[in-house]
Write a protein that holds these residues in place. Structure first.
Motif, PDB file in Angstrom:
ATOM      1  N   UNK A 119       0.919  -0.964   0.014  1.00 19.51           N
ATOM      2  CA  UNK A 119      -0.156  -0.038   0.137  1.00 19.51           C
ATOM      3  C   UNK A 119       0.873   1.179   0.122  1.00 19.51           C
ATOM      4  N   UNK A 120       2.005   1.211   0.828  1.00 17.20           N
ATOM      5  CA  UNK A 120       2.879   2.417   0.658  1.00 17.20           C
ATOM      6  C   UNK A 120       3.336   2.442  -1.019  1.00 17.20           C
ATOM      7  N   UNK A 121       3.776   1.349  -1.786  1.00 20.67           N
ATOM      8  CA  UNK A 121       4.017   1.691  -2.984  1.00 20.67           C
ATOM      9  C   UNK A 121       2.908   2.024  -4.033  1.00 20.67           C
ATOM     10  N   UNK A 122       1.924   1.347  -3.723  1.00 24.61           N
ATOM     11  CA  UNK A 122       0.890   1.619  -4.962  1.00 24.61           C
ATOM     12  C   UNK A 122       0.222   2.979  -4.463  1.00 24.61           C
ATOM     13  N   UNK A 123       0.469   3.872  -3.244  1.00 25.35           N
ATOM     14  CA  UNK A 123      -0.068   4.754  -3.093  1.00 25.35           C
ATOM     15  C   UNK A 123       0.709   5.892  -3.958  1.00 25.35           C
ATOM     16  N   UNK A 124       1.661   5.552  -4.590  1.00 27.14           N
ATOM     17  CA  UNK A 124       2.558   6.331  -5.297  1.00 27.14           C
ATOM     18  C   UNK A 124       2.289   6.104  -7.022  1.00 27.14           C
ATOM     19  N   UNK A 125       2.650   6.977  -7.866  1.00 28.13           N
ATOM     20  CA  UNK A 125       2.323   6.736  -9.394  1.00 28.13           C
ATOM     21  C   UNK A 125       3.141   5.555  -9.712  1.00 28.13           C
ATOM     22  N   UNK A 126       2.971   4.311  -9.205  1.00 26.93           N
ATOM     23  CA  UNK A 126       3.340   3.166  -9.564  1.00 26.93           C
ATOM     24  C   UNK A 126       2.534   2.130  -9.855  1.00 26.93           C
ATOM     25  N   UNK A 127       2.658   1.425 -11.158  1.00 27.39           N
ATOM     26  CA  UNK A 127       1.855   0.436 -11.554  1.00 27.39           C
ATOM     27  C   UNK A 127       2.191  -0.854 -11.113  1.00 27.39           C
TER      28      UNK A 127
ATOM     29  N   UNK B  52      -7.845   6.548  -4.008  1.00 26.19           N
ATOM     30  CA  UNK B  52      -6.106   6.378  -4.190  1.00 26.19           C
ATOM     31  C   UNK B  52      -6.101   5.847  -5.616  1.00 26.19           C
ATOM     32  N   UNK B  54      -7.000   2.403  -5.890  1.00 26.49           N
ATOM     33  CA  UNK B  54      -6.666   1.078  -5.457  1.00 26.49           C
ATOM     34  C   UNK B  54      -7.967   0.528  -6.061  1.00 26.49           C
ATOM     35  N   UNK B  74      -2.187   8.428 -12.077  1.00 27.68           N
ATOM     36  CA  UNK B  74      -1.135   8.761 -11.507  1.00 27.68           C
ATOM     37  C   UNK B  74      -0.846  10.138 -10.986  1.00 27.68           C
ATOM     38  N   UNK B  77      -2.017  10.161  -7.470  1.00 31.91           N
ATOM     39  CA  UNK B  77      -1.007   9.530  -6.631  1.00 31.91           C
ATOM     40  C   UNK B  77       0.056  10.446  -6.423  1.00 31.91           C
ATOM     41  N   UNK B  82      -0.461   9.216   1.416  1.00 29.25           N
ATOM     42  CA  UNK B  82      -1.556   8.400   2.074  1.00 29.25           C
ATOM     43  C   UNK B  82      -0.603   7.971   3.411  1.00 29.25           C
ATOM     44  N   UNK B 102      10.311   6.252  -1.138  1.00 29.09           N
ATOM     45  CA  UNK B 102       9.078   6.509  -1.301  1.00 29.09           C
ATOM     46  C   UNK B 102       8.719   8.068  -1.805  1.00 29.09           C
ATOM     47  N   UNK B 105       9.855   7.446  -5.777  1.00 30.13           N
ATOM     48  CA  UNK B 105       8.786   6.694  -6.492  1.00 30.13           C
ATOM     49  C   UNK B 105       7.702   7.639  -6.544  1.00 30.13           C
ATOM     50  N   UNK B 106       7.756   8.801  -5.822  1.00 27.76           N
ATOM     51  CA  UNK B 106       6.412   9.711  -6.541  1.00 27.76           C
ATOM     52  C   UNK B 106       7.201  10.555  -7.384  1.00 27.76           C
ATOM     53  N   UNK B 149       6.336   9.680   5.858  1.00 26.14           N
ATOM     54  CA  UNK B 149       6.338   9.159   4.165  1.00 26.14           C
ATOM     55  C   UNK B 149       5.362   9.519   3.421  1.00 26.14           C
TER      56      UNK B 149
END
Lengths: 289, 307
Positions: A119-127, B52, B54, B74, B77, B82, B102, B105-106, B149
């Protein structure tokens, strides 16, 4: 612990989209692997076979100097595509790759599942595909270091020691064979390790599965082959399927009289299966419980 | 930065198979901080998952800070931070590495992400522990790390899911202070919590969900005043018929200690009605005090009313 010594400050920079968005995951995976002392020991010792084969290439070019040590010219010192096949598909080499997958791959997804990192990864713009590419690239780094890099270096050193290009003129397709087989090994072992890593939240169980399934497939083959002596039983063994395909790629006769295409189809089938497992296990509903 | 509403939801529905989690939710929130409230199963987590990206929206349209969730996931996010409810971390790394990773990754450049990670870790009070492995952090420290984060890429909106869960009173106070400070610096904040005083202390706007629908939404102060008036009553005599008649008129009654009752009187009804019914049902009102309504009362009133 003092808090708010500094008030909230905004960041003045600009967020950018990158097609290498997965790279930080790869870098982290490699860094975490090298943090373990036992892994570092294993990693450096796993290059011993490559060094021995490199010595073989050197000796093969200096047979006259070493004749006092050798009787005739053993196959080990005949530098042909078979030499490359032996290095890249020997039982020992494949076990080294399996152990590498245990060290590096077992926790790659299992730990993310266990500690809710997805959830930490996918809350970023990461598919999802970026996440998987990041993980596959981590494993690829190690597999290619053991397969592609020595394979190409063998060719280079053979040319350097010989002082001419005869070897490459005789086997011009060999670099492509090394690249192709190394990529097959990479995709197969990365998919194999990641799919198993995605099946459990406990990396120890994953380690057992990675080793157990590989060995069990060979044992099952052995048991059936002893009783039935049918060459098609080789299709049951992961190791033998890899060796059959390696023989075909390096232009050698496969040890078992089974079409190598069948072995390749089984390996590809396992990769497709791994892809579906990963698709299913790395789901958005896993992200927030 | 776009000047858009923080949240714009139009007729959002979502179902897990046959179970409807959200049903026709429409709302628009201009400025925060926003509190998201609701009993278990009300749809709070599903709403956060949708915001988000998800989960994919099955019906309706949703925008976060003006960006369409379905088409610009994208981007959403990138501008949203979060903080998840449950323990989430990457084992084997230290606090600053995790936070910087993180950030990267953003979409932050690596060096900038590292620099910013140091800043936000100091900000949340983890400056001295930033080089410790996160595996060795206490529950409270991990809670702060999750906040760090969420802030590392300087989001326009932060979604905080139960931000004070598992914290001691001092830790809770500090986190609430941080949330207020973040909001004061122009970052939109959405706090999902079941701890009503947390919402009351930090939020101006509130969204109350119940059974997948919006039970109440708006400015917290106005909601508390407009929806109902709260009174404390002490009764003498047999109150059953009197209470039944109050409920028939649309009031909600809650028993407190012996002889005392809490009365939620809809704002369109006059307090005179209470006395009129008391006379008719031969009940004496010994104590009648207009009470200061709290979020807890609003919550009990709207959720209770729905049920």
């Amino acid at each position: 612990m003092t808090i708010r010594k500094k008030g909230y400050t905004h960041w003045e920079g600009e967020l950018k989209e990158s097609f290498l968005v997965w790279f930080p995951l790869t870098r982290l995976g490699i860094k975490l692997a090298f943090q373990r002392r036992f892994f570092r020991l294993f990693f450096f010792s796993s290059f011993l076979p490559a060094l021995i084969f490199l010595a073989g290439i050197y000796i093969s070019e200096r047979l006259e100097d070493f004749r006092f040590m050798l009787k005739g010219s053993p196959p080990f010192l005949q530098i042909t595509p078979n030499f490359f096949k032996i290095y890249l598909s020997s039982g020992l080499f494949l076990v080294l790759l399996v152990l590498m997958m245990i060290f590096v791959g077992s926790g790659l997804i299992a730990d993310d599942l266990r500690f809710n990192a997805l959830q930490l990864y996918f809350a970023r713009p990461l598919r999802k595909i970026d996440y998987l590419v990041g993980k596959i690239a981590t494993l690829s780094f190690f597999i290619l270091l053991l397969s592609l890099v020595p394979g190409l270096l063998f060719i280079l050193f053979k040319l350097l020691f010989a002082g001419n290009l005869v070897f490459l003129r005789t086997y011009p397709w060999l670099p492509l064979a090394v690249i192709g087989y190394s990529l097959l090994l990479t995709l197969f072992f990365a998919g194999y390790a990641l799919a198993l890593s995605a099946l459990s939240r406990n990396s120890r169980y994953v380690s057992l599965m990675i080793f157990g399934i590989y060995i069990a497939s060979d044992i099952v083959f052995g048991i059936f082959y002893q009783n039935f002596h049918h060459p098609y039983l080789a299709l049951l063994s992961i190791k033998l399927n890899l060796q059959q395909v390696a023989a075909a790629i390096f232009g050698q006769k496969p040890f078992y009289q089974v079409p190598w295409e069948l072995s390749l189809a089984i390996l590809l089938g396992l990769m497709v299966g791994a892809y579906f497992i990963l698709q299913r296990r790395i789901r958005s509903v896993e992200v927030v419980k | 930065m776009r000047q858009s509403k923080t949240l714009e939801l139009r007729n959002i529905s979502y179902a897990y198979g046959r179970i409807k989690a959200l049903s026709g939710i429409s709302l628009a929130v201009d400025r925060g901080p926003i509190g998201l409230l609701g009993p278990n199963g009300a749809g709070k987590s599903t709403l956060l998952r949708l915001l988000l990206g998800f989960l994919s929206i099955q019906e309706g349209e949703a925008k976060v800070m003006g960006y369409d969730i379905a088409r610009e996931t994208k981007r959403v996010r990138q501008i949203v931070g979060y903080m998840p409810e449950d323990e989430s971390y990457i084992p084997g790394v230290d606090g600053v590495t995790l936070t910087a990773l993180l950030g990267e990754l953003s979409g932050m450049p690596r060096q900038e992400a590292m620099k910013r990670a140091h800043d936000v870790l100091f900000y949340v009070g983890l400056g001295e522990s930033r080089y410790r492995l996160v595996d060795t952090y206490s529950k409270g420290m991990r809670q702060r790390l999750k906040l760090a984060q969420a802030l590392v890429h300087d989001p326009q909106l932060v979604l905080l899911d139960e931000p004070t869960s598992g914290l001691d009173p001092q830790g809770r106070e500090e986190i609430l202070e941080l949330i207020k400070d973040i909001a004061a610096h122009g970052v939109q904040v959405l706090v999902s919590s079941h701890i009503l005083p947390d919402i009351e202390e930090t939020c101006k706007e509130v969204i109350i969900l119940n059974r997948g629908q919006v039970a109440a939404q708006g400015n917290l102060q106005q909601l508390k005043q407009l929806n109902f008036n709260l009174y404390e009553l002490r009764l003498k005599g047999e109150p059953t018929r009197f209470l039944n008649r109050l409920q028939a008129e649309g009031c909600q009654v809650e028993k407190m200690e012996e002889g005392y009752w809490k009365l939620y009187l809809p704002s369109e009804l006059s307090a005179r009605l209470v006395f009129k019914l008391a006379v008719e049902e031969k009940v004496q009102i010994r104590h009648f005090l207009k009470s200061q309504s709290r979020l807890e009362d609003l919550f009990a009133q709207v959720v209770g009313e729905e049920e």
